[in-house]
Design a protein around this motif. Structure first.
Motif, PDB file in Angstrom:
ATOM      1  N   TYR A   1       0.860  -1.188   0.000  1.00 64.05           N
ATOM      2  CA  TYR A   1       0.000   0.000   0.000  1.00 64.05           C
ATOM      3  C   TYR A   1       0.892   1.232   0.000  1.00 64.05           C
ATOM      4  N   VAL A   2       0.485   2.235  -0.756  1.00 61.03           N
ATOM      5  CA  VAL A   2       1.237   3.491  -0.825  1.00 61.03           C
ATOM      6  C   VAL A   2       0.548   4.528   0.061  1.00 61.03           C
ATOM      7  N   ILE A   3       1.288   5.030   1.043  1.00 62.72           N
ATOM      8  CA  ILE A   3       0.784   6.110   1.887  1.00 62.72           C
ATOM      9  C   ILE A   3       1.122   7.406   1.164  1.00 62.72           C
ATOM     10  N   ALA A   4       0.168   7.882   0.366  1.00 64.47           N
ATOM     11  CA  ALA A   4       0.454   9.013  -0.526  1.00 64.47           C
ATOM     12  C   ALA A   4       0.870  10.251   0.247  1.00 64.47           C
ATOM     13  N   GLY A   5       0.211  10.506   1.377  1.00 66.81           N
ATOM     14  CA  GLY A   5       0.513  11.715   2.145  1.00 66.81           C
ATOM     15  C   GLY A   5       1.903  11.716   2.736  1.00 66.81           C
ATOM     16  N   LEU A   6       2.494  10.518   2.889  1.00 70.49           N
ATOM     17  CA  LEU A   6       3.836  10.422   3.470  1.00 70.49           C
ATOM     18  C   LEU A   6       4.888  10.013   2.451  1.00 70.49           C
ATOM     19  N   GLY A   7       4.466   9.627   1.260  1.00 68.48           N
ATOM     20  CA  GLY A   7       5.430   9.223   0.244  1.00 68.48           C
ATOM     21  C   GLY A   7       6.143   7.934   0.585  1.00 68.48           C
ATOM     22  N   LEU A   8       5.417   6.981   1.208  1.00 67.82           N
ATOM     23  CA  LEU A   8       6.001   5.705   1.604  1.00 67.82           C
ATOM     24  C   LEU A   8       5.175   4.550   1.053  1.00 67.82           C
ATOM     25  N   LYS A   9       5.871   3.486   0.635  1.00 64.84           N
ATOM     26  CA  LYS A   9       5.212   2.259   0.208  1.00 64.84           C
ATOM     27  C   LYS A   9       5.495   1.190   1.246  1.00 64.84           C
ATOM     28  N   VAL A  10       4.432   0.519   1.708  1.00 58.74           N
ATOM     29  CA  VAL A  10       4.585  -0.454   2.784  1.00 58.74           C
ATOM     30  C   VAL A  10       3.941  -1.778   2.396  1.00 58.74           C
ATOM     31  N   LYS A  11       4.331  -2.839   3.132  1.00 54.23           N
ATOM     32  CA  LYS A  11       3.732  -4.153   2.913  1.00 54.23           C
ATOM     33  C   LYS A  11       3.593  -4.865   4.250  1.00 54.23           C
ATOM     34  N   ASN A  12       2.701  -5.870   4.263  1.00 52.76           N
ATOM     35  CA  ASN A  12       2.557  -6.670   5.471  1.00 52.76           C
ATOM     36  C   ASN A  12       3.847  -7.423   5.771  1.00 52.76           C
ATOM     37  N   LEU A  13       4.058  -7.719   7.038  1.00 54.19           N
ATOM     38  CA  LEU A  13       5.274  -8.427   7.439  1.00 54.19           C
ATOM     39  C   LEU A  13       5.191  -9.898   7.057  1.00 54.19           C
ATOM     40  N   SER A  14       6.287 -10.412   6.544  1.00 52.00           N
ATOM     41  CA  SER A  14       6.396 -11.850   6.305  1.00 52.00           C
ATOM     42  C   SER A  14       6.842 -12.527   7.605  1.00 52.00           C
ATOM     43  N   LYS A  15       6.822 -13.845   7.599  1.00 53.41           N
ATOM     44  CA  LYS A  15       7.282 -14.569   8.791  1.00 53.41           C
ATOM     45  C   LYS A  15       8.751 -14.288   9.054  1.00 53.41           C
ATOM     46  N   ALA A  16       9.511 -14.140   7.968  1.00 56.74           N
ATOM     47  CA  ALA A  16      10.936 -13.825   8.131  1.00 56.74           C
ATOM     48  C   ALA A  16      11.107 -12.436   8.735  1.00 56.74           C
ATOM     49  N   ASP A  17      10.250 -11.479   8.329  1.00 56.03           N
ATOM     50  CA  ASP A  17      10.314 -10.125   8.894  1.00 56.03           C
ATOM     51  C   ASP A  17       9.956 -10.147  10.376  1.00 56.03           C
ATOM     52  N   GLN A  18       8.920 -10.886  10.715  1.00 58.36           N
ATOM     53  CA  GLN A  18       8.501 -10.956  12.120  1.00 58.36           C
ATOM     54  C   GLN A  18       9.615 -11.511  13.000  1.00 58.36           C
ATOM     55  N   LYS A  19      10.330 -12.498  12.464  1.00 55.06           N
ATOM     56  CA  LYS A  19      11.435 -13.087  13.218  1.00 55.06           C
ATOM     57  C   LYS A  19      12.612 -12.126  13.312  1.00 55.06           C
ATOM     58  N   ALA A  20      12.915 -11.446  12.201  1.00 56.45           N
ATOM     59  CA  ALA A  20      14.074 -10.544  12.179  1.00 56.45           C
ATOM     60  C   ALA A  20      13.848  -9.325  13.060  1.00 56.45           C
ATOM     61  N   PHE A  21      12.638  -8.757  13.037  1.00 62.25           N
ATOM     62  CA  PHE A  21      12.351  -7.546  13.807  1.00 62.25           C
ATOM     63  C   PHE A  21      11.739  -7.844  15.172  1.00 62.25           C
ATOM     64  N   LYS A  22      11.523  -9.133  15.462  1.00 63.63           N
ATOM     65  CA  LYS A  22      10.977  -9.566  16.753  1.00 63.63           C
ATOM     66  C   LYS A  22       9.669  -8.852  17.079  1.00 63.63           C
ATOM     67  N   THR A  23       8.762  -8.841  16.087  1.00 62.67           N
ATOM     68  CA  THR A  23       7.448  -8.237  16.291  1.00 62.67           C
ATOM     69  C   THR A  23       6.436  -8.943  15.396  1.00 62.67           C
ATOM     70  N   ASP A  24       5.214  -9.073  15.914  1.00 64.75           N
ATOM     71  CA  ASP A  24       4.142  -9.678  15.131  1.00 64.75           C
ATOM     72  C   ASP A  24       3.290  -8.631  14.426  1.00 64.75           C
ATOM     73  N   SER A  25       3.482  -7.383  14.778  1.00 63.32           N
ATOM     74  CA  SER A  25       2.656  -6.311  14.217  1.00 63.32           C
ATOM     75  C   SER A  25       3.530  -5.283  13.515  1.00 63.32           C
ATOM     76  N   GLY A  26       2.878  -4.523  12.630  1.00 66.06           N
ATOM     77  CA  GLY A  26       3.585  -3.469  11.899  1.00 66.06           C
ATOM     78  C   GLY A  26       3.587  -3.741  10.407  1.00 66.06           C
ATOM     79  N   VAL A  27       4.088  -2.765   9.657  1.00 65.84           N
ATOM     80  CA  VAL A  27       4.237  -2.899   8.200  1.00 65.84           C
ATOM     81  C   VAL A  27       5.648  -2.481   7.821  1.00 65.84           C
ATOM     82  N   LYS A  28       6.194  -3.146   6.804  1.00 72.90           N
ATOM     83  CA  LYS A  28       7.567  -2.880   6.394  1.00 72.90           C
ATOM     84  C   LYS A  28       7.597  -1.873   5.264  1.00 72.90           C
ATOM     85  N   ILE A  29       8.483  -0.887   5.359  1.00 71.05           N
ATOM     86  CA  ILE A  29       8.640   0.129   4.315  1.00 71.05           C
ATOM     87  C   ILE A  29       9.492  -0.460   3.197  1.00 71.05           C
ATOM     88  N   THR A  30       8.903  -0.562   2.002  1.00 74.01           N
ATOM     89  CA  THR A  30       9.631  -1.149   0.863  1.00 74.01           C
ATOM     90  C   THR A  30      10.146  -0.103  -0.110  1.00 74.01           C
TER      91      THR A  30
END
Length: 466
Positions: free
Chosen positions: A376-405
């Motif tokens: 999803y593109v947050i137009a007002g902030l100029g950021l593109k984000v995606k849901n966390l993968s299982k690898a992201d959750q493990k790497a960032f030690k969090t089950d919640s949030g979105v990753k800036i791509t």
């Protein structure tokens, strides 16, 4: 006497020579030219068959089949007029409400009254009325819309089975093929115009993120034709007339239609799911030309250059990488980016497509499973984000949030690097997924301060006031 006879002999000899020369050089050429040169000299010389006569009967049959399935759509909206006086302004009387009426066209696609039209024909309607070719009128209800493709589905309940058009295969249409446009321009009902397909996969806004893929024709289309039918000479529905490019607002030579394969897929999605299901390949990239190819250091001037591949996307799992050039999907040649997006617009998540691409001079083909768009593109902030993968959750030690791509150039210019980090809060609102981002980002604007709390690659929290 001898002198006279000598002169007479010379005269006779000269006449004989002249007559012989005429017979040998002039009269013979003239006769050959007249006897052996046919009327269609150039056609014969260039082996070009005479132009085929237009199939007027085919046009007539297609028109008769189509006009009864194309309807007139009247959209009534309620508009608030400006305050009539300064007292209205100060005392809260916002003026009077008045009805505004817009008109367009639609195409019956089933005998029980489902009608496909343009989203802009029915947008903001408080009341919809449909008039058939036999002058019967019915109230219509809105079933669903897709503003991105400008397609909408409405329905009427008639007391009889209605004439309808079957969707044709727009992928099989050819440039130069004869087509008919049927609609209601300027409130003139059941108007038929003819032309040819001038181009396919036409994008009217190449600088826009929303890539379009229209069929371009030279069949005359004017205001009121929107939502009407584009059919081939067999009477098959191959497009929904949607737009013209004009400085005057009227037809100037070109018109554009949403391909039937895209319109049909959207209609099916609305009926089955209630919304449009989009399957994505999972790449970012661009079309090619000589200048772009030179900048990239490649030889291809046709196709789609893969500039990046999204993590855990179908393209990623299939092995596509940056630098690949996509040349074909299934049996569709990919010359430009609109060819790619146009074909994918007719596909859903979990559909499989065969992607033919070039890498380091070799041509390869791989099967790619299209996935649901998790970005999803947050137009007002100029950021593109995606849901966390299982690898992201493990790497960032969090089950919640979105990753800036991806991020806008603004961040690089300000020496800010947010790409690859995880947003867990926007303006003190917790973020668990992109669904949260969609609802929260309505309040996020580039014209005000926004507070972001992110987790960096080291697992540390960072605060950004943007």
């Amino acid at each position: 006497m001898k002198k006279f006879l000598s002169m007479l002999s010379v005269a006779i000899l000269g006449g004989a020579i002249t007559l012989g020369s005429y017979k040998l050089f002039l009269e013979k050429d003239y006769i050959i030219s007249e006897q052996n040169t046919p009327v269609n000299t150039f056609t014969t010389s260039f082996n070009t068959p005479p132009p085929a006569a237009l199939d007027e009967e085919g046009f007539t049959n297609a028109a008769n089949k189509t006009v009864h399935a194309v309807v007139h759509v009247k959209n009534t909206t309620i508009a608030q007029s400006s305050p009539n006086s300064v007292f209205d302004f100060f005392y809260g009387n916002g003026g009077t409400q008045r009805a505004q009426v817009g008109t367009g066209s639609g195409v019956i696609i089933s005998p029980d009254g489902y009608i496909v039209t343009n989203n802009h024909v029915v947008d903001n309607a408080s009341e919809l009325e449909v008039t058939l070719n036999n002058n019967k009128s019915y109230k219509a209800t809105l079933v669903g819309t897709d503003p991105n493709s400008d397609i909408a589905l409405i329905k009427i309940d008639a007391d009889e089975k209605l004439p309808y058009l079957a969707f044709g295969d727009s992928d099989n249409t050819q440039i130069g093929e004869w087509v008919l446009a049927v609609g209601n321009p300027f409130n003139l009902t059941s108007t038929v115009t003819a032309g040819i397909i001038s181009a396919k996969a036409r994008d009217l806004n190449p600088n826009d993120d929303k890539v379009q893929s229209f069929i371009q024709t030279d069949a005359a289309v004017n205001p009121g034709n929107s939502g009407g039918a584009l059919v081939n000479t067999a009477g098959d529905l191959i497009g929904i007339n949607t737009a013209i490019t004009s400085q005057t607002g009227n037809y100037v030579g070109y018109s554009f239609a949403v391909p039937s394969n895209i319109a049909k897929k959207i209609v099916d999605d609305i009926l089955e799911y209630g919304n449009v299901q989009k399957g994505i390949l999972g790449i970012t990239g661009s079309g090619l030309n000589s200048y772009i190819a030179e900048e990239l250091g490649i030889q291809n001037t046709e196709g789609v250059y893969v500039a990046g591949v999204e993590e855990e996307s179908g393209a990623d799992k299939a092995g596509l990488t940056k630098g690949d050039v996509i040349k074909k999907i299934d049996n569709i040649k990919i010359s430009k980016f609109a060819d790619l997006t146009g074909y994918l617009s007719s596909k859903r998540p979990n559909d499989k497509v065969n992607v033919t691409y070039e890498r380091d001079g070799d041509t390869k083909t791989t099967s790619v499973t299209l996935l649901k768009n998790n970005t999803y593109v947050i137009a007002g902030l100029g950021l593109k984000v995606k849901n966390l993968s299982k690898a992201d959750q493990k790497a960032f030690k969090t089950d919640s949030g979105v990753k800036i791509t991806d991020e806008a150039n603004y961040y690089q210019n300000q020496n800010l690097d947010l790409k690859g980090k995880v947003i867990i809060s926007i303006n003190n609102n917790p973020v668990n997924s992109i669904e949260d981002v969609k609802s929260i980002s309505n309040d996020a604007s580039g014209y005000q301060r926004n507070l972001l709390i992110v987790i960096n690659q080291k697992g540390e929290k960072e605060r950004y006031l943007l």
